[in-house]
Each structure stands twice: as C-alpha cells, then as structure tokens.
Design a protein around this motif. Structure first.
Motif, short mmCIF file in Angstrom:
data_model
loop_
_atom_site.label_atom_id
_atom_site.label_comp_id
_atom_site.label_asym_id
_atom_site.label_seq_id
_atom_site.Cartn_x
_atom_site.Cartn_y
_atom_site.Cartn_z
N UNK A 26 -2.92 7.23 10.98
CA UNK A 26 -3.41 8.53 11.44
C UNK A 26 -4.38 9.17 10.46
N UNK A 27 -4.53 8.58 9.28
CA UNK A 27 -5.46 9.16 8.30
C UNK A 27 -6.91 8.97 8.74
N UNK A 28 -7.67 10.05 8.70
CA UNK A 28 -9.07 9.97 9.10
C UNK A 28 -9.90 9.19 8.08
N UNK A 29 -9.48 9.24 6.82
CA UNK A 29 -10.16 8.46 5.77
C UNK A 29 -9.44 7.13 5.59
N UNK A 30 -9.34 6.37 6.67
CA UNK A 30 -8.49 5.17 6.69
C UNK A 30 -8.90 4.14 5.63
N UNK A 31 -10.19 3.94 5.46
CA UNK A 31 -10.64 2.95 4.49
C UNK A 31 -10.26 3.34 3.07
N UNK A 32 -10.30 4.64 2.78
CA UNK A 32 -9.88 5.12 1.46
C UNK A 32 -8.37 4.90 1.28
N UNK A 33 -7.61 5.19 2.35
CA UNK A 33 -6.16 4.97 2.30
C UNK A 33 -5.83 3.51 2.04
N UNK A 34 -6.58 2.62 2.67
CA UNK A 34 -6.38 1.18 2.49
C UNK A 34 -6.69 0.76 1.05
N UNK A 35 -7.75 1.32 0.50
CA UNK A 35 -8.14 1.02 -0.88
C UNK A 35 -7.08 1.53 -1.86
N UNK A 36 -6.60 2.75 -1.63
CA UNK A 36 -5.56 3.32 -2.50
C UNK A 36 -4.30 2.46 -2.48
N UNK A 37 -3.93 2.00 -1.31
CA UNK A 37 -2.72 1.17 -1.18
C UNK A 37 -2.90 -0.15 -1.90
N UNK A 38 -4.05 -0.77 -1.72
CA UNK A 38 -4.32 -2.05 -2.38
C UNK A 38 -4.28 -1.91 -3.89
#
Length: 208
Positions: free
Chosen positions: A173-185
């Motif tokens: 649901x995060x609008x900044x999905x790519x940033x969320x993915x990078x943070x998780x990685x």
C-alpha cells in the motif's frame, strides 16, 4: 458442487516463488481474518455461488497454472475444484494465510502452497503451528522494517521452519513502493538475514 467466488481472471503471478508465471486466478470469497493492510478487502464479502463446471469453463486452458486465492480459500473444501483443475493439466497454486492446515488429500494435489503468516502489523496475534513445515514457502508483509524482520526471525525459530523458504516483501500500500523495497533489501543485508526479498510485481507493473 458450488463455491463462493469473488472473481475469476487471468494475469501474471505477482509474488512469491511463482512470480512472473502466467496464471488463472480463482478468488474465493470470505476470510477468517481482517488484516488492517489487506489490499483485497472486497474478498471478505459472500461472493457468488458458482459450480465447478462453470469455474472450469471460465479458465484459460492455454495457461500453465491456476492460482486459488482469497480471502481464505481453505475455508471451503477445494479438493474437488483442485482435482478438476489438475485434470486440465495445470499446476495449482494455493494462496493461504496458514491458519487452516490443508488435508493430506489436498496436499497430494496442490503443487505450491504459498503461505502468508500474519505478523502483529496485521492487527492480529495468531498462534501458528508449522512444526511439520507444510508450506512450499512463507511470505511475510513488512511494514516496520527492523521491527517486523526481528519478528520474522522469532517466528522462524519458534516454528522450526527452513530459512530458505522465507520471503519478505514490503507493504504493497506504500505509494513510494520502490523506496520501501530498497529499504527492506538494505535492512536484510545489514542484519545478515538469509531471507529472500521479493517485490509484488503488480505494484511495479500495472497489469491484470
């Protein structure tokens, strides 16, 4: 036999080990959970009663797989439906929250059990029991990166499941999905965790 169905469609599998695979999707109705971040709340409804014959008629026979999802599909007896799909020669993926263990008969038919245990970020505290490690893989939604990853580590240890079966993915649901993915990685690497980080493909590519 009839099933309560929300929708039947075909698309590319968006997540888990089967990501990228063209698939039919049968979304069965109702769920025994009400996760705060659920992105398919419409599946909580009662749905439409549809016969096995009609369901099979609506599936694209040229695709290699059919995914039975929900809601929570194991609230209904999907053995007859799975058998009918298997007769078509397709791989069967079942997406479940893991609160209901599949019967042995179903385990023999289904090729992939995509299990998404719910962390406390879902609004639930569930006493899972995966001591027999029946899932093909376990998929966790991560909202609060470090806190949730620590909870996943505890979950894996308490249930004795294989670490190579664990997939973590960011909140869709995060609008900044790519940033969320990078943070998780980055967090997985910093914590030296052996878990796989995968996206939800449909959050990056708009398709259906």
């Amino acid at each position: 036999m009839e099933y309560r169905v929300i929708e039947i469609f075909s698309s590319i599998q968006g997540e888990g080990e089967v990501i990228g695979v063209p698939s039919n999707f049968i979304r069965l109705a109702t769920c025994n959970l009400r996760c705060v971040w659920c992105d398919t709340k419409y599946s909580w409804e009662k749905g439409e009663l549809i016969s096995i014959e009609e369901i099979i008629k609506r599936l694209d026979k040229t695709l290699p797989a059919t995914t039975i999802t929900g809601g929570e599909p194991l609230l209904q007896n999907i053995v007859p439906l799975a058998l009918a799909i298997k007769e078509m020669g397709q791989r069967i993926v079942v997406e479940t929250n893991g609160t209901i263990k599949p019967h042995e008969e179903l385990r023999k038919i289904v090729d992939v059990f995509s299990v998404s245990p719910k962390l406390s970020n879902s609004g639930h505290k569930i006493a899972y029991n995966f001591t027999d490690d029946w899932a093909t893989y376990y998929k966790f939604v991560i909202l609060y990166t470090r806190k949730d990853l620590e909870e996943v580590v505890r979950f894996v240890e308490e249930n004795g499941i294989r670490k190579d079966k664990v997939i973590v993915q960011p909140d869709g649901n995060r609008k900044d999905y790519e940033i969320a993915l990078k943070e998780l990685a980055e967090a997985v690497m910093d914590l030296r965790l052996p878990f796989r980080v995968l996206p939800q493909l449909h959050r990056i590519i708009s398709f259906r």
